[in-house]
Every structure is written in structure tokens, then in C-alpha cells.
Design an enzyme around this catalytic site. Structure first.
Site, PDB file in Angstrom:
ATOM      1  N   SER A   1      17.152  -7.479  20.665  1.00 47.17           N
ATOM      2  CA  SER A   1      15.907  -6.745  20.380  1.00 47.17           C
ATOM      3  C   SER A   1      14.789  -7.145  21.337  1.00 47.17           C
ATOM      4  O   SER A   1      13.920  -6.336  21.661  1.00 47.17           O
ATOM      5  CB  SER A   1      15.483  -6.975  18.932  1.00 47.17           C
ATOM      6  OG  SER A   1      15.409  -8.352  18.648  1.00 47.17           O
TER       7      SER A   1
ATOM      8  N   GLU B   1      28.452  -2.428  11.234  1.00 48.73           N
ATOM      9  CA  GLU B   1      28.280  -3.782  11.778  1.00 48.73           C
ATOM     10  C   GLU B   1      27.639  -4.687  10.741  1.00 48.73           C
ATOM     11  O   GLU B   1      26.713  -4.262  10.034  1.00 48.73           O
ATOM     12  CB  GLU B   1      27.413  -3.708  13.031  1.00 48.73           C
ATOM     13  CG  GLU B   1      27.096  -5.039  13.680  1.00 48.73           C
ATOM     14  CD  GLU B   1      26.114  -4.873  14.834  1.00 48.73           C
ATOM     15  OE1 GLU B   1      25.341  -5.823  15.076  1.00 48.73           O
ATOM     16  OE2 GLU B   1      26.120  -3.817  15.482  1.00 48.73           O
TER      17      GLU B   1
ATOM     18  N   LYS C   1      27.347 -10.572  22.671  1.00 44.72           N
ATOM     19  CA  LYS C   1      26.005 -10.904  23.142  1.00 44.72           C
ATOM     20  C   LYS C   1      26.100 -12.216  23.922  1.00 44.72           C
ATOM     21  O   LYS C   1      26.250 -13.286  23.309  1.00 44.72           O
ATOM     22  CB  LYS C   1      25.036 -11.068  21.962  1.00 44.72           C
ATOM     23  CG  LYS C   1      24.794  -9.798  21.164  1.00 44.72           C
ATOM     24  CD  LYS C   1      23.942 -10.098  19.940  1.00 44.72           C
ATOM     25  CE  LYS C   1      23.569  -8.825  19.193  1.00 44.72           C
ATOM     26  NZ  LYS C   1      22.839  -9.119  17.924  1.00 44.72           N
TER      27      LYS C   1
ATOM     28  N   ASP D   1      24.270  -0.603  11.595  1.00 45.13           N
ATOM     29  CA  ASP D   1      24.184  -2.062  11.633  1.00 45.13           C
ATOM     30  C   ASP D   1      23.361  -2.460  10.424  1.00 45.13           C
ATOM     31  O   ASP D   1      22.143  -2.277  10.394  1.00 45.13           O
ATOM     32  CB  ASP D   1      23.525  -2.546  12.923  1.00 45.13           C
ATOM     33  CG  ASP D   1      23.313  -4.073  12.935  1.00 45.13           C
ATOM     34  OD1 ASP D   1      23.809  -4.739  12.004  1.00 45.13           O
ATOM     35  OD2 ASP D   1      22.662  -4.569  13.859  1.00 45.13           O
TER      36      ASP D   1
ATOM     37  N   ASP E   1      28.964  -9.399  14.039  1.00 44.70           N
ATOM     38  CA  ASP E   1      27.929  -9.887  14.968  1.00 44.70           C
ATOM     39  C   ASP E   1      27.517 -11.288  14.548  1.00 44.70           C
ATOM     40  O   ASP E   1      27.996 -12.280  15.102  1.00 44.70           O
ATOM     41  CB  ASP E   1      26.749  -8.933  14.977  1.00 44.70           C
ATOM     42  CG  ASP E   1      25.577  -9.446  15.819  1.00 44.70           C
ATOM     43  OD1 ASP E   1      25.790 -10.358  16.649  1.00 44.70           O
ATOM     44  OD2 ASP E   1      24.445  -8.944  15.661  1.00 44.70           O
TER      45      ASP E   1
ATOM     46  N   HIS F   1      13.926  -5.084  12.487  1.00 46.20           N
ATOM     47  CA  HIS F   1      13.553  -4.422  13.740  1.00 46.20           C
ATOM     48  C   HIS F   1      12.396  -3.442  13.557  1.00 46.20           C
ATOM     49  O   HIS F   1      11.964  -2.801  14.517  1.00 46.20           O
ATOM     50  CB  HIS F   1      14.754  -3.682  14.328  1.00 46.20           C
ATOM     51  CG  HIS F   1      15.763  -4.588  14.957  1.00 46.20           C
ATOM     52  ND1 HIS F   1      16.916  -4.127  15.535  1.00 46.20           N
ATOM     53  CD2 HIS F   1      15.780  -5.932  15.113  1.00 46.20           C
ATOM     54  CE1 HIS F   1      17.614  -5.156  16.000  1.00 46.20           C
ATOM     55  NE2 HIS F   1      16.931  -6.254  15.757  1.00 46.20           N
TER      56      HIS F   1
ATOM     57  N   GLU G   1      13.776  -1.485  19.296  1.00 49.77           N
ATOM     58  CA  GLU G   1      14.826  -0.972  20.166  1.00 49.77           C
ATOM     59  C   GLU G   1      14.670   0.513  20.477  1.00 49.77           C
ATOM     60  O   GLU G   1      15.607   1.165  20.927  1.00 49.77           O
ATOM     61  CB  GLU G   1      16.191  -1.273  19.539  1.00 49.77           C
ATOM     62  CG  GLU G   1      16.429  -2.771  19.442  1.00 49.77           C
ATOM     63  CD  GLU G   1      17.759  -3.141  18.819  1.00 49.77           C
ATOM     64  OE1 GLU G   1      18.520  -2.224  18.421  1.00 49.77           O
ATOM     65  OE2 GLU G   1      18.058  -4.341  18.737  1.00 49.77           O
TER      66      GLU G   1
ATOM     67  N   SER H   1      17.019 -10.876  14.632  1.00 41.95           N
ATOM     68  CA  SER H   1      17.911 -11.284  13.541  1.00 41.95           C
ATOM     69  C   SER H   1      19.083 -12.014  14.187  1.00 41.95           C
ATOM     70  O   SER H   1      19.923 -11.410  14.845  1.00 41.95           O
ATOM     71  CB  SER H   1      18.397 -10.064  12.758  1.00 41.95           C
ATOM     72  OG  SER H   1      19.129  -9.190  13.577  1.00 41.95           O
TER      73      SER H   1
ATOM     74  N   GLU I   1      19.902  -0.795  11.709  1.00 38.63           N
ATOM     75  CA  GLU I   1      20.073   0.198  12.770  1.00 38.63           C
ATOM     76  C   GLU I   1      20.898   1.388  12.288  1.00 38.63           C
ATOM     77  O   GLU I   1      21.958   1.217  11.683  1.00 38.63           O
ATOM     78  CB  GLU I   1      20.783  -0.428  13.983  1.00 38.63           C
ATOM     79  CG  GLU I   1      20.032  -1.567  14.626  1.00 38.63           C
ATOM     80  CD  GLU I   1      20.802  -2.166  15.795  1.00 38.63           C
ATOM     81  OE1 GLU I   1      21.684  -1.492  16.348  1.00 38.63           O
ATOM     82  OE2 GLU I   1      20.522  -3.322  16.150  1.00 38.63           O
TER      83      GLU I   1
ATOM     84  N   HIS J   1      22.879  -5.538  23.806  1.00 35.05           N
ATOM     85  CA  HIS J   1      21.557  -6.074  24.160  1.00 35.05           C
ATOM     86  C   HIS J   1      21.048  -6.957  23.025  1.00 35.05           C
ATOM     87  O   HIS J   1      21.747  -7.209  22.041  1.00 35.05           O
ATOM     88  CB  HIS J   1      20.590  -4.916  24.386  1.00 35.05           C
ATOM     89  CG  HIS J   1      20.370  -4.083  23.146  1.00 35.05           C
ATOM     90  ND1 HIS J   1      19.375  -3.147  23.027  1.00 35.05           N
ATOM     91  CD2 HIS J   1      21.034  -4.047  21.948  1.00 35.05           C
ATOM     92  CE1 HIS J   1      19.424  -2.580  21.843  1.00 35.05           C
ATOM     93  NE2 HIS J   1      20.419  -3.112  21.163  1.00 35.05           N
TER      94      HIS J   1
ATOM     95  N   LYS K   1      25.922  -1.214  23.018  1.00 38.64           N
ATOM     96  CA  LYS K   1      24.712  -1.052  22.217  1.00 38.64           C
ATOM     97  C   LYS K   1      23.539  -1.493  23.057  1.00 38.64           C
ATOM     98  O   LYS K   1      23.468  -2.654  23.455  1.00 38.64           O
ATOM     99  CB  LYS K   1      24.770  -1.944  20.969  1.00 38.64           C
ATOM    100  CG  LYS K   1      25.337  -1.318  19.734  1.00 38.64           C
ATOM    101  CD  LYS K   1      25.271  -2.295  18.561  1.00 38.64           C
ATOM    102  CE  LYS K   1      23.854  -2.648  18.185  1.00 38.64           C
ATOM    103  NZ  LYS K   1      23.796  -3.476  16.948  1.00 38.64           N
TER     104      LYS K   1
END
Length: 425
Positions: free
Chosen positions: A368, A286, A338, A242, A313, A155, A205, A42, A164, A366, A389
Site C-alpha cells: 500500500s 485472499e 511480496k 482480499d 498473504d 486501506h 491503492e 496491514s 480490497e 505491491h 496485484k
């Protein structure tokens, strides 16, 4: 003078079985170091460009031979002979070579791979840990992990809308014990899901991906697992979400919670979050609204900004210019970091420092699609981000980061002991 003697890249595999770049740097003193670039599922639409070949005959179009060629031919010719120790200069040249705002010519994956590999080679050449090379004497803080133990959204192939559901071990004095508690909760959650008839397969993840009826039900399961493991919700372990709302929003501005069979306006979604925060020990949300819904973000920040962490994000994509807009408009109070969203280590550091100067919290993250590369573990310590994360306590590409943080913590303990012994009267 030590200089960059060779740079090259090759295709390797990430944790989803897709190709990615591994960049390698050789210095004139014989030091050789490599770095592997991650990939997101994503992604924010303002992220730097991840260059793919789009050749349907190879890896379903996801090959990265063009990006590797850009490293081997274009980038290498410009960097050979330069000192590796001037990271800003190296990263500035990468931006000049590309000459766009989002690395759409050479690819952010090509640029970041080289940027990371140069930093790692420099650290090894100087016989310094990477976190010490990047952060200096002020690299002191082990981050609190945010462990994704139930996966949903893009995910996982299940009915859960939020991407998440994370636990944050906030009540522990060291990283080792925080990680132990998290692993114990993860195993209790697996047992609980299994005993109630749910599948215990895992998502990208490492979190479990059960089909649950509502977006609150995962929280209930996690709280029960925390208690079964002998810990106290909120005091020992907090909850973080998230939502990845950019994946939920429709063209009409409504947020489609398919798993619950309803659509909400931004105001209704914010009200939903308020109820969740009042009911559960949630300390972080998030991407609560989509990356384009800045009015919704303003409302969310007004309602919850003084109560919990609100993380951008897709909203900020590790971009200092976009973050500055958010700061100016008082949107969110934290940013996810990121490196592959922006393209180089230096640009990432600039964004982190801007956030920290303006009291925005930073969470190193990180993607995915990951690898065994543990660069972000050192990076989180180097910049004292305070949080990281990097998935659940499962899947080796996630564990690599946690194991590296355990190593760093041990190094710090030994260094402190030796310092006290050396100067003991």
C-alpha cells in the site's frame, strides 16, 4: 572483471508520504542503478522486519536513517569488490551480515533495497531487460492484473470491512486489452458511485472508498460497472477479494464485521464465503482467515479449494518455510508474493519456485505504501507468476507498474516479429 564499486542509500518518500529507502549501486563499468523499497499497512506479524528509527522528532518516528546507515556502512563494506552477477551470493551475504531469520538487525528494507539495486544494475550492465536477466529465456508470461477498485479495511477510512475488491480481466488475449477494459470499468464505477450519491475519493491503492452498508454492496456496484462498460461478468471480468482477516479477528477468535454489525466464527465466515462464491463470479479470496487460524484455513480449503483460488498473504508472508508447512497441511492453494516480506530477491525466488513445484499459484504484489519503482512488473514476468496485484488504474505509483508491463509486452511482440523475420525462408 566487473565488480561492485559503490553502494549507498538515502531516505526518499513513498506514496503515503512516509520515508523509505532508495538504494543505489555503482559498478566498475560505470553502470548505476537504484531501487526503492515499498512498505505495507496491514502486515503479517511474521514478516521480515522493516527497520524504522522510532525518533518522534522525525517523520513521527518513521524515519529510516538507521537502515540507510546500515547500507552505507555495514552492507557496503562487505559487498564492494564482488561480482554483481551472482545474486545468490550477494543475497546470502546480506543474510550472513544480519544473522537473524527476519533481518531484525540491519532491516529487511536495507537488505531488499540493495538486493533489488544489484539485480537492476547487473541487468543494465549486460544490456538486458530486468525480466530477461532474472528469468532468462523462459520469461514469457504477462500477468493477469488484479485491480483493486474499491478499497476498505485498513486501506480506506470507510465502513467496508473487506480490504480490497478487485477485478480480474480474465477474458482477454493480451495485457494491453485487459488493462483497457479494466480502466473503462474503473471510470464507469466512478460515474455510478457519483450518480448514486457516494463519494469518489480514493484509498491507498487507487480504489474508491465509499461508505456502503454491507460487504456485498461493493460487489454489486462493480458488477453493474462491468455491465455498463459493455463487458460480461465472469466471461470477461471476474471478481477477487482480499479480506485481510487478520485485521478483523478478535482475541476470542471471532471475526468482527463492524460495517455489518456482526461477529462470526471461522466456520460461519467460511459459510459466508461459500454463499458469496455461489452468488457472484468470485474466483479468488485472499486472507480469508487470519494468519493464526490454521484450523479455519483447513476448513476453508476443504470447502472452496477445488472451486476458487485461496491466497495466503499474512498466512505465508513470502516465507518458504511457512509455505512448506501450508503445503504439508493442504492449506490454501496460492501465495501472495511480496519481496519485502522476506528480504531479498533470491529468497523471494526460492519461495516462488517452491510454490510452483507444488502447484500453488503465485501473485506478485505491491504494498500500500509504494513508489514509482516498477521492479515487481519485471519480476512477475521473469518468474511467470501469471498474476499481479498492483492497485487500480489510478495513482502514478500504481500506473508505473502497468506502464512497465505495457512496455514489456511491446518488447516481446517486437522480439517475436524480428525472430520470425530473421528466420523466414
Amino acid at each position: 572483471m566487473i565488480y561492485i564499486e559503490n553502494i549507498f542509500a538515502q531516505e526518499v518518500m513513498d506514496s503515503r508520504g512516509n520515508p523509505t529507502i532508495k538504494a543505489s549501486v555503482i559498478l566498475s563499468d560505470g553502470t548505476q542503478a537504484s531501487a526503492i523499497v515499498p512498505s505495507g499497512a496491514s502486515t503479517g506479524k511474521r514478516e521480515a522486519l522493516e527497520l524504522r528509527d522510532n525518533d518522534p522528532e522525525r517523520y513521527l518516528g518513521k524515519g529510516v536513517l538507521k537502515a540507510c546507515e546500515n547500507v552505507n556502512k555495514t552492507i557496503a563494506t562487505q559487498l564492494l569488490g564482488l561480482s554483481p552477477y551472482n545474486q545468490n551470493q550477494i543475497d546470502g551475504i546480506l543474510q550472513e551480515i544480519d544473522n537473524t531469520d527476519n533481518f531484525s538487525n540491519i532491516g529487511a528494507n536495507a537488505a531488499l533495497g540493495v538486493s533489488m539495486a544489484v539485480a537492476r544494475a547487473s541487468a543494465e550492465s549486460l544490456k538486458l531487460p530486468l525480466y530477461r536477466y532474472l528469468g532468462g529465456a523462459n520469461a514469457l508470461t504477462l500477468p493477469t492484473p488484479m485491480l483493486n477498485i474499491i478499497n476498505g479495511g485498513s486501506h480506506a477510512d470507510n465502513t467496508v470491512d473487506f480490504q480490497e475488491y478487485m477485478i480480474m480481466p480474465v477474458g482477454f488475449s493480451d495485457f494491453k486489452e485487459a488493462l483497457r477494459a479494466s480502466a473503462e470499468i474503473y471510470h464507469h464505477l466512478k460515474k455510478l458511485l457519483k450518480n448514486t450519491g457516494h463519494i469518489t475519493s480514493i484509498g491507498d491503492e487507487g480504489g474508491f472508498a465509499p461508505n456502503l452498508k454491507t460487504n456485498e454492496e461493493p460487489i454489486e456496484y462493480i458488477l453493474k460497472a462491468i455491465e455498463n462498460a459493455g463487458y460480461k461478468p465472469q466471461d470477461d471480468i471476474a471478481i477477487a477479494l482480499d479480506v485481510a482477516s487478520s485485521e478483523l479477528v478478535e482475541s476470542n477468535g471471532l471475526y468482527n464485521l463492524k460495517g455489518e454489525g456482526r461477529k462470526l466464527s471461522a466456520a460461519e465466515l467460511v459459510e459466508y464465503y461459500e454463499k458469496l462464491v455461489a452468488k457472484y463470479p468470485i474466483v479468488s479470496i485472499e486472507d480469508g482467515l487470519s494468519e493464526d487460524d490454521w484450523e479455519g484455513w483447513k476448513l476453508l480449503t476443504q470447502k472452496l479449494g477445488n472451486k476458487i483460488q485461496l491466497v495466503g498473504d499474512d498466512l505465508f508472508v513470502t516465507n518458504a518455510k511457512i509455505l512448506q508447512e501450508g503445503i504439508n497441511q493442504n492449506i490454501a492453494n496460492a501465495i501472495l508474493i511480496k519481496p519485502n516480506q522476506i528480504g531479498t530477491i533470491s529468497q523471494t525466488m526460492q519461495t516462488i519456485r517452491l510454490a510452483q513445484r507444488n502447484n500453488y499459484k503465485c501473485i506478485m504484489s505491491h504494498r500500500s505504501g509504494e513508489s514509482e519503482d516498477s521492479f515487481i512488473a519485471d519480476f512477475a514476468v521473469a518468474l511467470n507468476t501469471g498474476e499481479i496485484k498492483t492497485g487500480s488504474t489510478a495513482r502514478s505509483e500504481r500506473i508505473a507498474k502497468y506502464n512497465r508491463l505495457l512496455e514489456i509486452e511491446e518488447e516481446m511482440v517486437i522480439s517475436e516479429y524480428l525472430g520470425k523475420t530473421l528466420f523466414k525462408k
